[in-house]
Design a protein around this motif. Structure first.
Motif, PDB file in Angstrom:
ATOM      1  N   TYR A 170       0.846  -1.206   0.000  1.00  0.00           N
ATOM      2  CA  TYR A 170       0.000   0.000   0.000  1.00  0.00           C
ATOM      3  C   TYR A 170       0.871   1.242   0.000  1.00  0.00           C
ATOM      4  O   TYR A 170       2.040   1.203   0.400  1.00  0.00           O
ATOM      5  CB  TYR A 170      -0.965  -0.004   1.200  1.00  0.00           C
ATOM      6  CG  TYR A 170      -0.302   0.220   2.535  1.00  0.00           C
ATOM      7  CD1 TYR A 170       0.373  -0.810   3.184  1.00  0.00           C
ATOM      8  CD2 TYR A 170      -0.350   1.468   3.160  1.00  0.00           C
ATOM      9  CE1 TYR A 170       0.987  -0.599   4.407  1.00  0.00           C
ATOM     10  CE2 TYR A 170       0.257   1.688   4.387  1.00  0.00           C
ATOM     11  CZ  TYR A 170       0.926   0.651   5.002  1.00  0.00           C
ATOM     12  OH  TYR A 170       1.539   0.856   6.212  1.00  0.00           O
ATOM     13  N   LYS A 222       2.078   4.305   1.552  1.00  0.00           N
ATOM     14  CA  LYS A 222       2.126   4.731   2.951  1.00  0.00           C
ATOM     15  C   LYS A 222       2.234   6.249   3.066  1.00  0.00           C
ATOM     16  O   LYS A 222       1.751   6.861   4.009  1.00  0.00           O
ATOM     17  CB  LYS A 222       3.368   4.069   3.557  1.00  0.00           C
ATOM     18  CG  LYS A 222       3.513   4.171   5.025  1.00  0.00           C
ATOM     19  CD  LYS A 222       4.749   3.365   5.414  1.00  0.00           C
ATOM     20  CE  LYS A 222       5.256   3.743   6.775  1.00  0.00           C
ATOM     21  NZ  LYS A 222       6.636   3.256   6.957  1.00  0.00           N
ATOM     22  N   SER A 262      -4.192   2.366   4.498  1.00  0.00           N
ATOM     23  CA  SER A 262      -3.293   1.626   5.390  1.00  0.00           C
ATOM     24  C   SER A 262      -4.081   0.672   6.296  1.00  0.00           C
ATOM     25  O   SER A 262      -3.669  -0.467   6.491  1.00  0.00           O
ATOM     26  CB  SER A 262      -2.408   2.576   6.197  1.00  0.00           C
ATOM     27  OG  SER A 262      -3.163   3.232   7.161  1.00  0.00           O
ATOM     28  N   GLY A 265       4.527  -1.227   3.148  1.00  0.00           N
ATOM     29  CA  GLY A 265       4.087   0.172   3.049  1.00  0.00           C
ATOM     30  C   GLY A 265       5.131   0.947   2.258  1.00  0.00           C
ATOM     31  O   GLY A 265       6.301   0.985   2.642  1.00  0.00           O
TER      32      GLY A 265
END
Ligand code: KG4
Ligand code: ZN
Length: 333
Positions: A78, A80, A92, A108
């Motif tokens: 993802y 971050k 998140s 992240g």
């Protein structure tokens, strides 16, 4: 290895699924853009609420597009940072919950480098027009978006040097602000660029800022120069309010300013990026970020650089989850 990437830094909810480090299996993007248009820019609270609403349907649509189930996903990545607080939180929390529930690794990552990593995706069955071969290191990466105007020298996706960046506004932000001055809809990049096709880029002479670091940029001065030039052109002084300018301009003036601004902004990006490549003996330039969808930028760079210029399908230039999955594949491979 199949990685699912989640991107929620701003007003897009993006989910991408990538296999190995080069194959795109799914790319689904929902956007709250239509809710922000009336304000002329993204409203963070509205964007966060939309992320919350769109997240699960976008995940499900991506799995369906790839014809996969959760059992097939090997890792979750993802974006971050950087981005709007509320929007980032939705991405998140979703990614962490998925990783925990599925017992899969979680990564992240930094949004901006995803814009470069997406160029490594060269295979798909979705009809995207992607690079024919993956970029080879070392290369110069130009990241141009609403938040970034950065030139990096990449030796790998984990080993890079920042050569230059904007000292004030990002180039995408300048497109968005100039669009507002011309009475064009948000986001400004696509609207300025399509109106520019009807204009003459030599009508208005706009400045290219000179900075100590040859790879740095400044777009705030260019935006102010557009404002001052338009105020003068309509016979008003510098106190004339910017929001009243569009009503005083005719179609020809708008098109000529769109073309003149785009020409100077793109020429600045092109000349500094080529200088960075030549001075470091680099033969490949890789483009990423929403502004890299701009066809003048793609064409001017390709015709002026004596090496290869790599960019991807415009649908992967703007924010999406596939770029985060692609970055994860290159960092964790
Ligand atoms: O990468 P992106 O989708 O989001 C950020 O990370 O900011 O980039 C969005 C930016 C906006 O400023 C938008 O106006 C600009 O990219 N943009 C363009 C074009 N398409 C999008 N700028 C110039 N020409 C385009 N065709
Ligand atoms: Zn972006």
């Amino acid at each position: 290895m199949i990685i699912l990437g989640i991107e929620t830094t701003c007003d897009e909810t993006g989910v991408g699924i990538v296999q190995n480090d080069d194959t795109l299996l799914a790319n689904t993007v929902a956007t709250s853009l239509d809710q922000h248009i009336v304000y002329g820019g993204v409203v963070p609270e509205v964007a966060a609420r939309a992320q919350y609403e769109y997240m699960i349907p976008t995940l499900e649509a991506a799995l369906q597009q790839a014809n996969l189930t959760w059992d097939n996903i090997d890792a979750i990545a993802y974006a971050k940072e950087p981005g709007l607080g509320g929007s980032l939180l939705v991405g998140s929390m979703t990614a962490k919950t998925l990783a925990q529930t599925l017992q899969k690794p979680l990564y992240g990552l930094h949004h901006a480098h995803g814009h470069i990593a997406v160029n490594f995706l060269i295979n798909n069955d979705l009809g995207y027009s992607m690079p024919v071969s993956a970029p080879t290191f070392p290369f110069i990466g130009l990241i141009v978006s609403g938040g970034h105007t950065h030139i990096y020298l990449y030796r790998s996706m984990q080993d890079y040097t920042l050569l230059g960046q904007t000292r004030d506004d990002a180039v995408g932000e300048a497109f968005d602000k100039v669009a507002k001055l011309l009475g064009l809809p948000y986001p400004g990049g696509p609207s300025v660029s399509s109106l520019a096709e009807e204009g003459n880029d030599q009508v208005y002479s706009l400045p290219i800022s000179r900075l100590e670091n040859p790879y740095d940029f400044s777009f705030s001065g260019l935006k102010t120069a557009v404002l001052r030039t338009l105020q003068k052109d309509i016979g008003k002084d510098f106190t004339f309010p910017s929001y009243q300018i569009p009503d005083k301009l005719n179609d020809e003036q708008k098109a000529n300013m769109a073309a003149s601004f785009q020409h100077v902004a793109v020429k600045t990006l092109v000349s500094k990026t080529i200088k960075a490549a030549n001075n470091h003996n680099i033969e490949t330039i890789v483009l990423g970020g929403g502004v890299s969808a701009n066809s003048l930028l793609r064409n001017m760079l390709s015709s002026s650089f004596n090496g290869s210029v790599i960019y991807t399908d415009p649908r992967l230039s703007t924010d999406n989850g596939a770029m985060i999955a692609a970055l994860s594949a290159h960092i964790n491979s």
